[in-house]
Design a protein around this motif. Sequence first.
Motif, short mmCIF file in Angstrom:
data_model
loop_
_atom_site.label_atom_id
_atom_site.label_comp_id
_atom_site.label_asym_id
_atom_site.label_seq_id
_atom_site.Cartn_x
_atom_site.Cartn_y
_atom_site.Cartn_z
N VAL A 168 34.41 41.81 29.96
CA VAL A 168 35.21 40.70 30.46
C VAL A 168 35.89 39.98 29.30
O VAL A 168 35.56 40.20 28.13
CB VAL A 168 34.33 39.68 31.23
N ASN A 169 36.82 39.11 29.66
CA ASN A 169 37.34 38.11 28.74
C ASN A 169 36.54 36.83 28.97
O ASN A 169 36.08 36.59 30.09
CB ASN A 169 38.82 37.88 29.03
N PRO A 170 36.31 36.02 27.94
CA PRO A 170 35.54 34.78 28.16
C PRO A 170 36.08 33.92 29.30
O PRO A 170 35.31 33.20 29.95
CB PRO A 170 35.64 34.06 26.82
N ALA A 171 37.39 33.99 29.55
CA ALA A 171 38.00 33.16 30.60
C ALA A 171 38.12 33.88 31.93
O ALA A 171 38.64 33.31 32.90
CB ALA A 171 39.37 32.67 30.15
N ALA A 262 30.00 32.84 30.87
CA ALA A 262 28.75 32.58 31.59
C ALA A 262 28.20 33.87 32.19
O ALA A 262 26.99 34.06 32.27
CB ALA A 262 28.97 31.54 32.67
N GLY A 263 29.11 34.75 32.60
CA GLY A 263 28.68 36.01 33.21
C GLY A 263 27.91 36.90 32.25
O GLY A 263 26.95 37.56 32.64
N VAL A 264 28.32 36.90 30.97
CA VAL A 264 27.59 37.68 29.97
C VAL A 264 26.20 37.08 29.76
O VAL A 264 25.20 37.80 29.59
CB VAL A 264 28.37 37.73 28.64
N LYS A 265 26.10 35.77 29.81
CA LYS A 265 24.82 35.10 29.60
C LYS A 265 23.84 35.37 30.74
O LYS A 265 22.64 35.56 30.51
CB LYS A 265 25.02 33.60 29.44
N ASN A 266 24.34 35.39 32.00
CA ASN A 266 23.41 35.59 33.11
C ASN A 266 23.28 37.05 33.55
O ASN A 266 22.58 37.35 34.52
CB ASN A 266 23.79 34.70 34.30
N ILE A 268 25.57 39.30 34.69
CA ILE A 268 26.45 39.97 35.65
C ILE A 268 27.60 40.69 34.92
O ILE A 268 28.38 41.42 35.55
CB ILE A 268 27.01 38.99 36.71
N ALA A 269 27.70 40.47 33.63
CA ALA A 269 28.63 41.22 32.77
C ALA A 269 27.89 41.57 31.49
O ALA A 269 26.81 41.02 31.19
CB ALA A 269 29.89 40.41 32.48
N ASP A 270 28.46 42.49 30.69
CA ASP A 270 27.75 42.99 29.51
C ASP A 270 28.30 42.46 28.19
O ASP A 270 27.54 42.13 27.30
CB ASP A 270 27.79 44.52 29.49
N ASP A 271 29.63 42.41 28.05
CA ASP A 271 30.17 42.03 26.74
C ASP A 271 31.64 41.67 26.91
O ASP A 271 32.23 41.82 27.98
CB ASP A 271 30.03 43.20 25.76
N PHE A 272 32.24 41.21 25.80
CA PHE A 272 33.65 40.84 25.79
C PHE A 272 34.47 41.98 25.18
O PHE A 272 34.15 42.47 24.10
CB PHE A 272 33.87 39.57 24.97
N SER A 273 35.53 42.36 25.87
CA SER A 273 36.42 43.39 25.34
C SER A 273 37.62 43.54 26.26
O SER A 273 37.73 42.84 27.28
CB SER A 273 35.69 44.73 25.19
#
Length: 323
Positions: A168-171, A262-266, A268-273
């Motif tokens: 994901v993107n942070p936003a 928030a998704g990476v923290k909980n 539901i997502a893995d990383d930013f890219s």
Amino acid sequence: MDNQEKDNSQHPTDSAHWERSVLEKLAFAALDEQKATRRWGIFFKSLMFAYILVLLGVAVYPKLKLDKNSSGEHTAVINLVGMIAEGKDANAADLIESLRNAVKDEHTKGIIIHANSPGGSPVQSAYVYDEIRKIKKEHPQLPIYAVVSDVCASGCYYIASATDKIFVNPASLIGSIGVLMDGFGFVDAMKNLGVERRLLTAGAHKAMLDPFSPPKEDETAYMKELLGQVHQQFISAVKLGRGNRLKETPDMFSGLVWTGEAGVKNGIADDFSDDDKVARDIIGAEKRVDFTQQEALIDKLAGKLGASFEHALSNVLQTPSLR
């Protein structure tokens, strides 16, 4: 008769012969020009006809566009963009065919599902989810990643949860693990207008949730139970796909959405890219080839008409939706 008289006597005949010769040359020149004009006319008409045939061929059968530039190792990209529904650009049939074509290509080193969708049909989403799980089982060496741009919610997240990793993107907005059924009630409006509702049915619940009749408690409870079943199917699919990466909280499956950060923290997502970095740095094949199945123009037009009818009908029947 002397020579001068002979010349004078021959002059009218020679003059007539010269004029006739000039007229013949002009006539033949005109005919040649007409023939050339006709030939060029036929040529340009044939060229235009061939051009129209090519356009129609591409419109009706987009698979005629064979050049996918897929020689050499590459990352296959499949776009999951827009509302997920039959007849829409994001539908199960096209997405599944796109996945299968990417898998069949011997040069495909990995697959990116470029996700930007608010969700849609739970059935269509489940079809694609199952296909991804099937591909992963049959081709465990072939990575399949979801890369989210703006939003991957509800049905879109249902599909993404089947992939190996979600980037994901942070936003980005991601999540919305829930089911809804919406509609309208016109009972009071009809009373104010003095309109009488006349409804005949065979079957006690045939007109369930009819927007022109008062809601019934037992029918409302039944539909909530139905939505709960679909919701539980959604939750089970996400848990199966994400496994122990999920950091479950009481509101994780409540329908809330989170930012990518928030998704990476909980979990539901893995990383930013993004697509480029995943292809280059993770899959290891920087060249990307678009395998997104394009629907035929005629089929798309027919689908638009069908989708318009389906949308109008769903507003009356209140079809469940993951969005």
